[in-house]
Design an enzyme around this catalytic site. Structure first.
Site, PDB file in Angstrom:
ATOM      1  N   SER A   8      25.588  46.536  51.522  1.00  0.00           N
ATOM      2  CA  SER A   8      25.225  46.048  50.191  1.00  0.00           C
ATOM      3  C   SER A   8      23.738  45.905  49.921  1.00  0.00           C
ATOM      4  CB  SER A   8      25.915  44.699  49.936  1.00  0.00           C
ATOM      5  OG  SER A   8      25.660  43.796  50.997  1.00  0.00           O
ATOM      6  N   LYS A  50      22.851  44.298  43.526  1.00  0.00           N
ATOM      7  CA  LYS A  50      22.721  43.371  42.398  1.00  0.00           C
ATOM      8  C   LYS A  50      21.942  43.955  41.216  1.00  0.00           C
ATOM      9  CE  LYS A  50      23.349  39.142  45.088  1.00  0.00           C
ATOM     10  NZ  LYS A  50      24.311  38.400  44.257  1.00  0.00           N
TER      11      LYS A  50
END
Length: 324
Positions: free
Chosen positions: A314, A64
């Site tokens: 991730s 992110k």
């Protein structure tokens, strides 16, 4: 017809993604890939070799950071700074980007957020508010603050700049996979869908893109069944990262165009995958980052002979105690 018009995909081109990458590159890491025998995760599973995209090594410990820097660098940030709602990881990423760029940040997270993520946001100097039980509650509070303060909202997934930033992971993976004789399939975690939509935008049908989400937070599965974003349960061991109320309005049509399938994995499979990643490869991954491996180990995705599969790992914002 009206539904089709409403959910027409916004085009995010490879040229857009390349320009974005040039902008954020000084602030992010080009995370590595490693070629691994997936069979080492579970010898009984008879899995082929494949690729791990180690995005847990990204700045702020999560993919992110790409979207956070894209928002702060491509949009005009007011004096009031930025505001974000997050299950935890987006808050860490926005706090990190704001800290690096000298921008005030106010972050709203729900009580379900992991203590390690809450502490990291505080360490980065953001003004943190813990409120409500779920991401949707934190989002409502952040929206109220945005209206009263004039701060710039940085949405966790349903913002063009956020999707554009996450798409740079696809660009990197494509370049790295080209050096390893190409790529057939990418397994990508799904929460609100920003990462999935970004990766799918880059590959645009040239590579099979598969979303993987927890059974307890089936946002894209529900949306596909309804033909539009729809409220879904928000449970699971990955609830602090993959459990918004629904898939993004901008995200959904991109996934309809370029995502071949979405798979569901249960919590036991997710936790087993997290442990297997650590035991086999010493890769630390939080539960949400382990769903792609869970899909392989549980048989939700079965690679064809000779198929080159990449799995996106991730993030790793968690306590080391989770690794056992």
């Amino acid at each position: 017809l009206c539904l089709l018009f409403r959910y027409r995909a916004e085009v995010i081109s490879r040229d857009d993604i390349r320009r974005c990458y040039d902008t954020i590159r000084p602030y992010i890491r080009r995370t590595p890939v490693i070629q691994v025998p997936f069979g080492d995760l579970d010898e009984s599973a008879a899995l082929p070799a494949g690729t791990l995209k180690l995005e847990q090594l990204q700045c702020a410990g999560v993919f992110k950071a790409r979207g956070a820097f894209t928002n702060l660098l491509l949009r005009e940030v007011p004096a009031a700074g930025v505001v974000a709602a997050s299950g935890g990881n987006h808050g860490v990423a926005v706090a990190y980007a704001a800290h690096r760029l000298g921008v005030p940040a106010k972050i709203f997270v729900p009580t379900v957020s992991a203590p390690t993520k809450i502490e990291r946001i505080r360490q980065l100097g953001a003004d943190l508010v813990v409120t409500g039980d779920l991401y949707a509650d934190a989002l409502a509070a952040a929206q109220d603050f945005q209206r009263s303060s004039g701060a710039m909202s940085v949405h966790a997934f349903d913002q063009r700049e956020t999707i554009l930033g996450q798409a740079t992971l696809g660009l990197e993976l494509a370049e790295q996979a080209e050096q390893a004789d190409g790529l057939d399939t990418v397994l990508v975690p799904v929460g609100g869908g920003g990462l999935l939509a970004g990766v799918a935008s880059w590959f645009a049908g040239d590579v099979r893109v598969i979303g993987v989400e927890p059974e307890g937070a089936p946002t894209l599965t529900y949306a596909r069944a309804a033909g539009q974003p729809a409220d879904a349960p928000a449970g699971s061991v990955a609830a602090d990262a993959l459990a918004p109320r629904r898939i993004g309005e901008l995200v959904f049509p991109i996934t309809q165009s370029y995502v071949e399938d979405v798979l569901l994995v249960d919590d036991d499979s997710i936790l087993a995958a997290q442990q297997a990643l650590w035991q086999a490869f010493r890769v630390a991954a939080e539960p949400a980052a382990s769903v792609g491996i869970a899909a392989l180990l549980a048989g939700a995705y079965k690679p064809a002979p000779g198929e080159h599969v990449a799995v996106v790992i991730s993030g790793a914002n968690m306590s080391p105690a989770q690794l056992g």
